[in-house]
Design an enzyme around this catalytic site. Structure first.
Site, PDB file in Angstrom:
ATOM      1  N   GLU A 154       0.562  -1.422   0.249  1.00  0.00           N
ATOM      2  CA  GLU A 154       0.091  -0.345   0.173  1.00  0.00           C
ATOM      3  C   GLU A 154       0.971   1.423  -0.062  1.00  0.00           C
ATOM      4  OE1 GLU A 154      -1.817  -0.701   3.817  1.00  0.00           O
ATOM      5  OE2 GLU A 154      -3.576  -1.897   2.892  1.00  0.00           O
ATOM      6  N   CYS A 206     -10.362   0.319   7.717  1.00  0.00           N
ATOM      7  CA  CYS A 206     -10.233   1.811   8.833  1.00  0.00           C
ATOM      8  C   CYS A 206     -10.806   2.955   7.900  1.00  0.00           C
ATOM      9  CB  CYS A 206      -8.309   1.968   8.109  1.00  0.00           C
ATOM     10  SG  CYS A 206      -8.033   1.563   6.128  1.00  0.00           S
TER      11      CYS A 206
END
Length: 639
Positions: A307, A403
């Site tokens: 990521e 998240c």
């Protein structure tokens, strides 16, 4: 200062967060949504509190979803008092209080599942990350309601952390693998005035990247062989931005969200301490990110692997990760940079991320979400290719790693905190959002109201209200995307050229009640081009009007969007797009498109084929995939 948003565009989104997202996420946190993977987050706290029995379930950082939900609730309650919602939040806070251990410790994973592993794996296990989100929620809830219970819970935990970490012989001289506690402690310091929290944040920042690396030490203490940097990408020092001391870092590397949270803390610390070396490090990192590693949408993180950032100018459109949380972190960072240094580049990037990379993460009704925000989607390839499986052609109702949805809720709900900055005799306008701000100058209350139809309209109007005449400065950001901006005060033109500094026009005068300011920001459609080193966009353009980036969708332009091309002198026009969303403007133009059927069965050919004329339509990027799913494309071929 107190700011209330009164804006058609943003109030609609805040209302969606208030009426849809927060209740929807509450149901998700309580495992009451059908066909959605259970969160177990609230149940984890009940188990930790002894209210019920069971096992911890979810990610090691599952607690943070609850904290971000509480923070979003706090920001909503600031301007929309809701007894029922506040009562629900208070029951959660009571639950947290029951779950908190006698020494102040509060993390359900380590209370319920592995109590013997507390502070044993800072690199991977997110204890300090969750603590940071608890602190941020507590500060927001205290400011919104005046209630101290959650603030006291967070202070007890922060005090425990302060006892555990430090340079004394009996303390841990380490730092978290996922940054968050650093910026949260600075907010706690602002609220309480307790310098221990400022110093603890500085400790975590200063320890990072020192040799010998702490991650190696704790790994050895766990009995695992080899240095941490040998474990593959996810365990490299650079993944957690621990490869160098923070003041020596000049290029963004590693996990993009972790980087944004750390850079936010660095900028906030530099603003509070006026440390020049730290300030310069922030400037160096900002330049690298925004001129070499940022997508035109304000997206960050060019690769799914980790990521993470990859390298300068490597910004593929169909493979990028561009996590919603990374764009949110970019807004956090830009906001802190503005407190350190008033410069329109920070406001411009904050605006770019808000209207594009962040809003795209949630559909228009607030019920589905993107974790990944690509700039090109070919659904067939997404379904068939392993390297694109992280890209979703449609938004998802929830995520196992959830998240982004609560992060979206808290940034939208807290938007009033990003519009203005106020110093002793200056008020800075960073974002053009209909709103009203109350602030003090020389002991006198002043109200500044802002009215605008931004981001569609080109006019922004202000009115000053105060009892006695007072001298102060009104500083207005002039975005880089506009030219020929015009400014009037009480109908008289003011020279922007003579009063501008770092992209802000400063109007210093003695103000009277009822004074009016008119700002005109022309919004010409711009054909944006990439730096020549950004090879993915060679020969292509992106369309932008004001702060809004546009894209093509299959529903409007047919399949095979890659075959559409615009002539360089094509006239672009703006039209209403009310079938997409209220007051949305779309861009239309005459274009050309290759028809694949003209090729027959040939895979390669030297023959020239005629292109067919079409009327191309581009929609705001943040609105894509709110109608029929299909292909999407930001960068368009130019002839």
């Amino acid at each position: 200062m107190k700011v209330k948003i009164k804006d058609t565009f943003w109030n609609e989104r805040i209302d969606i967060v208030r009426k849809e997202v927060i209740p929807y996420q509450w149901e998700a946190l309580n495992d009451r949504l059908p066909d959605v993977e259970p969160s177990h987050a609230i149940k984890n706290f009940r188990i930790a509190a002894g209210d019920e029995s069971g096992e911890f379930k979810g990610m090691v950082f599952q607690d943070s979803d609850v904290m971000k939900w509480l923070e979003a609730v706090a920001y909503i309650l600031e301007h929309h008092p809701d007894e029922e919602l506040e009562e629900t939040a208070d029951t959660v806070i009571d639950l947290l209080q029951r779950a908190q251990q006698d020494d102040g410790y509060l993390d359900t994973y380590f209370i319920v599942k592995e109590p013997e592993m507390k502070w044993k794996n800072l690199r991977d296990w997110h204890e300090l990350y969750c603590a940071g989100h608890l602190i941020e929620a507590a500060v927001a809830y205290f400011h919104a309601t005046g209630k101290r219970k959650l603030l006291d819970i967070s202070c007890r935990f922060a005090d425990k952390i302060d006892d555990v970490f430090g340079t004394e012989a009996n303390q841990i001289q380490g730092y978290p693998g996922h940054q968050e506690i650093e910026l949260a402690l600075l907010r706690l310091y602002e609220t309480t005035g307790e310098e221990r929290y400022l110093n603890l944040s500085r400790f975590f920042l200063d320890e990072r990247g020192k040799e010998p690396h702490y991650f190696d030490k704790e790994k050895e203490e766990r009995g695992e062989p080899g240095p941490a940097d040998w474990d593959g990408y996810f365990k490299r020092y650079s993944y957690q931005q621990a490869h160098l001391p923070i003041r020596n870092q000049t290029e963004a590397v590693g996990h993009s969200v972790r980087a944004m949270y750390m850079y936010t803390a660095m900028a906030d610390m530099a603003a509070k301490t006026e440390e020049k070396e730290l300030e310069q490090a922030c400037h160096n990192l900002w330049k690298n990110v925004t001129t070499k590693q940022m997508y035109i949408t304000g997206g960050l993180g060019s690769q799914e692997f980790g990521e993470s950032f990859s390298f300068d100018y490597d910004l593929p459109n169909d493979l990028c990760y561009t996590e919603t949380c990374a764009s949110i972190g970019l807004v956090f960072w830009a906001n802190r940079m503005l407190k350190m240094d008033i410069n329109h580049q920070y406001g411009d990037v904050m605006e770019r991320a808000l209207y594009n990379g962040i809003l795209s993460g949630m559909d228009l009704d607030g019920r589905k979400f993107f974790y990944v925000n690509p700039l090109e989607v070919w659904p067939e390839a997404v379904q068939a290719r392993k390297d694109k499986e992280h890209v979703k052609p449609v938004r998802q109702p929830w995520y196992a790693c959830a998240c982004c949805p609560p992060n979206l809720a808290r940034i939208i709900a807290s938007l009033n905190h990003y519009i203005y900055n106020v110093s002793e005799n200056e008020v800075f306008v960073h974002l053009y959002i209909g709103s009203e701000i109350d602030f003090e100058v020389a002991g006198q209350n002043v109200t500044l109201s802002q009215q605008t139809n931004y981001p569609w309209g080109e006019n922004v109007n202000f009115e000053v209200s105060l009892k006695e005449k007072e001298r102060f400065t009104l500083a207005l950001r002039i975005p880089a995307w506009t030219s020929d901006a015009a400014l009037k005060v009480n109908g008289e033109s003011v020279s922007i050229e003579k009063s501008i500094e770092k992209g802000y026009v400063y109007v210093n005068r003695t103000w009277s009640d009822g004074d009016k300011v008119e700002l005109y920001l022309p919004m010409e459609i711009q054909k944006m081009r990439s730096h020549p080193n950004l090879r993915h966009n060679a020969g292509k353009i992106a369309l932008q009007r004001g702060p809004i980036v546009y894209c093509l969708e299959e529903i409007d332009n047919g399949p095979a969007l890659q075959n559409i091309s615009l002539k360089h002198n094509t006239k672009l026009r703006v039209e209403p797009g009310n079938d997409i969303a209220n007051d949305v403007l779309v861009i239309k133009a005459e274009a050309e498109k290759t028809d694949p059927s003209d090729w027959g069965d040939e895979l390669y050919s030297a023959a020239t084929r005629e292109k067919q004329p079409i009327t191309m339509m581009a929609v705001p990027y943040y609105t894509w995939c709110n109608r029929d799913p299909g292909e999407m494309l930001v960068w368009i071929n130019e002839k």
